[in-house]
Scaffold this active site. Structure first.
Site, short mmCIF file in Angstrom:
data_model
loop_
_atom_site.label_atom_id
_atom_site.label_comp_id
_atom_site.label_asym_id
_atom_site.label_seq_id
_atom_site.Cartn_x
_atom_site.Cartn_y
_atom_site.Cartn_z
N ASP A 277 1.12 4.10 1.19
CA ASP A 277 1.37 4.79 2.64
C ASP A 277 2.61 4.13 3.18
O ASP A 277 3.08 4.61 4.27
CB ASP A 277 0.22 4.90 3.61
N HIS A 278 3.00 2.84 2.97
CA HIS A 278 4.01 2.08 3.31
C HIS A 278 5.27 2.11 2.23
O HIS A 278 6.41 1.55 2.77
CB HIS A 278 3.66 0.53 3.54
N HIS B 296 -4.51 -8.83 5.91
CA HIS B 296 -5.03 -7.41 5.23
C HIS B 296 -5.75 -7.84 4.08
O HIS B 296 -5.76 -8.82 3.72
CB HIS B 296 -3.78 -6.82 5.37
N HIS C 31 0.84 -1.22 -0.04
CA HIS C 31 -0.08 0.03 0.06
C HIS C 31 0.80 1.28 -0.08
O HIS C 31 1.95 1.20 0.56
CB HIS C 31 -0.77 -0.05 1.25
N HIS D 299 0.25 3.51 13.53
CA HIS D 299 -0.66 3.38 12.39
C HIS D 299 -1.78 3.93 12.84
O HIS D 299 -3.04 3.23 12.67
CB HIS D 299 -0.85 2.03 11.72
#
Length: 313
Positions: free
Chosen positions: A67-68, A140, A65, A269
């Site tokens: 944001d990582h 996830h 993802h 997070h």
């Protein structure tokens, strides 16, 4: 050994929290830094710390993802400009090689060091004489890994006072005794080096989990860890929302910590809906289940000494 949180937010950057990145400084152990995830602007966050990008030699990506990972190619490129010449190894899920190869090629980014990319699966992914790292699949929306970093037990200290009491002065022979060798002294006496070494020191364990619903793999990865780093995107009242978005609540993170018998739990997070003091709700909820819980914030430093634990920040 010290953990530095470079980004502790969820999804998108917020005023108080950048997106995810965590640094494990191993300066005393091996003069290097390991990075876990690299969200957008991670290299800018590093400017506010003592971390030197050229010391980063391993990067572990939990999942793909944005944001990582959106800060990864930029960090790798800047490392070249900042004098980094030693190799870097990136570990991550299937697809990380294509992502990096294409982004670096398209941007005409040329690295002055060797870049090694390993697409991983569950199990042991790295081992040397000091550490081993295992990965486990979490729950996830896409493949997301948790990492268990285990320091191998450290040899005991040399019992110098006992050696001196035996009339053995300091010198090169101490190095041989430290190795546990059997030594013949000048006077003909034979000593067993193992008798002059104190008990070994238990190695430290750190568990860094990617985004995940509550699941038993997290317990397995976190078992007896000195520090468990677990997402807490939502508060306890939003369990259904957390489940639907494949995330965890503060209560669920605390339950994992309790089951895993960890020494300390760090929540990270954090959704941008929890600004300022409202984030304390999450840590207070978690402490109802697991008392030794802390809330991560950007630039928090958490040292893990060999024999004890502490926090500053």
């Amino acid at each position: 050994m010290e953990v530095i949180f470079l980004g502790t937010g969820a999804g998108v950057p917020a005023k108080e929290r950048n997106v995810t990145s965590i640094a494990l400084q191993l300066l005393e152990e091996r003069a290097s830094v390991w990075l876990f995830d690299c969200g957008e602007a991670t290299q800018h966050q590093i400017l506010h710390t003592s971390i030197r990008p050229r010391r980063i030699d391993k990067i572990f990506i939990t999942h793909l993802h944005g944001d990582h990972i959106f800060g990864l190619s930029g960090l790798l490129g800047s490392r070249s400009f900042q004098g980094g010449e030693t190799p870097v190894t990136v570990y991550g899920p299937s697809g990380i090689k294509d992502y990096l190869t294409i982004s670096l090629k398209t941007s005409s980014t040329r690295l002055k060091y060797d870049l090694h990319i390993h697409e991983i699966d569950e199990g042991l992914i790295y081992e040397d004489e000091q550490f081993h790292v295992t990965a486990g699949k979490l729950e996830h929306g896409i493949t997301s890994y948790g990492y268990r970093i285990v320091e191998k037990d450290l040899p005991g200290a040399l019992l110098v006072d006992e050696l001196k009491a035996r009339g053995i002065p300091p010198g090169p022979i101490y190095q041989q005794i430290k190795k546990g060798l059997t030594i013949e002294l000048e006077n003909g006496d034979i000593i067993d080096g193992k008798q002059f070494i104190g008990p070994s020191q238990k190695g430290r364990i750190i568990t860094v989990l990617g985004d995940t619903r509550s699941n038993e793999k997290s317990v397995e990865l976190g078992k007896n860890a000195d520090l468990l780093i677990h997402e807490a995107t939502f508060g306890g009242a939003e369990e259904e929302l957390a489940y639907n978005y494949f995330h965890s609540t503060s209560y669920e993170a605390a339950e994992i910590a309790k089951k895993a018998n960890v020494k300390a739990l760090m929540l990270t997070h954090i959704s941008s809906r929890y600004q300022g003091s409202s984030s304390e709700v999450l840590v207070n909820e978690a402490r109802e289940i697991f008392d030794n819980t802390y809330m991560a914030h950007d630039f928090l430093s958490y040292p893990i000494p060999k024999l004890s634990r502490g926090m500053k920040g």
